[in-house]
Design an enzyme around this catalytic site. Structure first.
Site: not given
Length: 449
Positions: A129, A169
């Protein structure tokens, strides 16, 4: 069992000692590890080889500054991060988030969750991430472009089709992916299309990627209901959010014969007893980029209510939280149960707080956890990488069928391991166990890494 519970506690104590400020990361790890104690009991080699200690430590954390200039000539400096958590199963894979809340604690817990979610898909992808505390909201296209170019000027050193393939995202959509990919291509002088996913279809993105998370959520929920002999047809569904996940969850729900009566944004929610007009929502949110309150201007029977959590006071058969983290608290869970909710399917990342999940399970509400139920997005991202590697582009129908098969396998495996190690209906434990066993066994096969 006591010995392995202590092993889990000792592992959590390592996090507390090393990073006492990273409370969200510790809580996320705790929630996962507590469910895998029965597996540890049957596989002492995981403790002997210190698999948990290795899993909680990222393989690599990259932090860097991102200087950029706005349209008025003022210079700004943001922080950039990439947490490459685990590559046992395949190249790192996980989104980039541009939001003021981004910090190492948040990215580590998201990366840890991503490892397990990606493992559930059965595809060869590890977990990561990244992102920045940059806020694209209200910025011009040229400002966003300059920021993305500066961000990629550092990030490019740490990614690649066979190393780490980021996706979008929160705050990173098609516009941002385009700017990031353009800068990567320019620096590397190489058309490595698989290095970023979520690309536009005309430069080798995947058909059905936009719909994937929402569609996948409904495929999972349908399997869960079918297993109990419950039909999705004619069920009343409450949905939160109005972004891609919520929009395409609503679309697939309608295709499967259900009725959706709510959707929301950060200001409030609309309730339409006649059923949400999805075309109107798409026009407001995707074309005009407006606020969901505008819906009631053209739908006289609909109601708009300020505040987001009120959406869970609407009676329903199925609740689909598709907006944001932590949106269903214990009080909301109690109201949903009081109104007779049959199932909850998590479309957003970790939208239900732990006490709410416990309450749903104790009251026999079918619960589809995020890492399993919303894995459709990353699954199709991996399929996008496959298409890029083959220099092919599959049809929408081909991708959608593969997505349906992947979600069905995720459900079956989670249910199988729930039955084997926990409660047959505890899909939280079933999903965690399925993913953990896959990653742990591959780590053992790779030796001490």
């Amino acid at each position: 069992m006591a010995d392995m519970k202590q092993y889990v506690q000792d592992t959590l104590d390592i996090i507390t000692k090393r990073d006492p400020d990273q409370k969200q990361f510790r809580n996320t790890v705790s929630k996962v590890l507590e469910t895998i104690v029965p597996v540890l009991e049957q596989h002492p080699e995981f403790k002997e080889q210190k698999i948990l200690e290795r899993m909680i430590e990222p393989e690599r954390v990259v932090s860097f500054r991102v200087p950029w200039q706005d349209d008025q000539g003022e210079i700004h400096v943001n922080r950039g991060f990439r947490v490459q958590m685990n590559s046992a199963v395949g190249p790192y894979k996980g989104g980039l988030r541009f939001h003021p809340s981004v910090c190492l604690d948040i990215l580590k817990f998201l990366a840890f969750e991503q490892v397990f979610k990606n493992a559930l898909t059965g595809l060869p992808i590890g977990g990561a991430k990244g992102g920045s505390d940059f806020d694209p909201h209200g910025r011009s296209d040229s400002e966003v472009m300059r920021f993305c170019q500066s961000f990629m000027t550092e990030l490019y050193r740490h990614i690649g089709p066979h190393v780490d393939a980021p996706a979008g995202d929160i705050g990173v959509g098609g516009r941002e992916i385009g700017y990031l990919f353009g800068q990567y291509k320019r620096i590397r002088d190489s058309y490595d299309s698989a290095v970023l996913t979520g690309k536009r279809v005309d430069y080798w993105g995947s058909l059905a990627r936009t719909e994937a998370t929402g569609y996948g959520l409904l495929y999972f929920v349908k399997d869960m209901l079918d297993d109990k002999g419950i039909s999705l047809k004619d069920k009343v569904i409450v949905v939160s959010g109005s972004g891609n996940v919520a929009t395409y969850a609503m679309e697939k729900a309608y295709q499967l014969g259900a009725k959706v009566v709510t959707c929301s944004d950060s200001n409030g929610y609309v309730y339409d007893p006649d059923g949400i007009d999805l075309d109107a929502v798409k026009e407001i949110k995707q074309v005009r980029r407006g606020r969901i309150r505008e819906y009631v201007q053209t739908h006289p029977n609909a109601e708009y209510h300020e505040g987001c959590r009120g959406v869970w006071t609407v009676p329903c058969d199925i609740a689909l939280p598709c907006a944001t983290q932590g949106e269903i608290d214990l009080d909301s869970a109690k109201i949903l149960v009081e109104h007779g909710v049959l199932a909850v399917g998590e479309g957003a990342n970790m939208p239900s707080e732990l006490p709410a999940i416990d309450y749903f399970q104790k009251n026999h509400v079918l619960f589809a956890p995020a890492k399993a139920a919303n894995a459709g997005g990353v699954a199709v991202s991996a399929l996008e990488m496959s298409q890029n590697s083959e220099r092919l582009q599959w049809t929408f129908e081909e991708v959608d069928q593969k997505l349906k098969d992947i979600m069905s396998n995720i459900y079956k495996n989670a249910r199988m391991n729930a039955e084997k190690y926990a409660d047959p209906d505890d899909l939280v434990a079933g999903a965690n166990i399925t993913a953990f066993v896959r990653v742990a066994n591959i780590m053992l096969a790779h030796g001490l890494v």
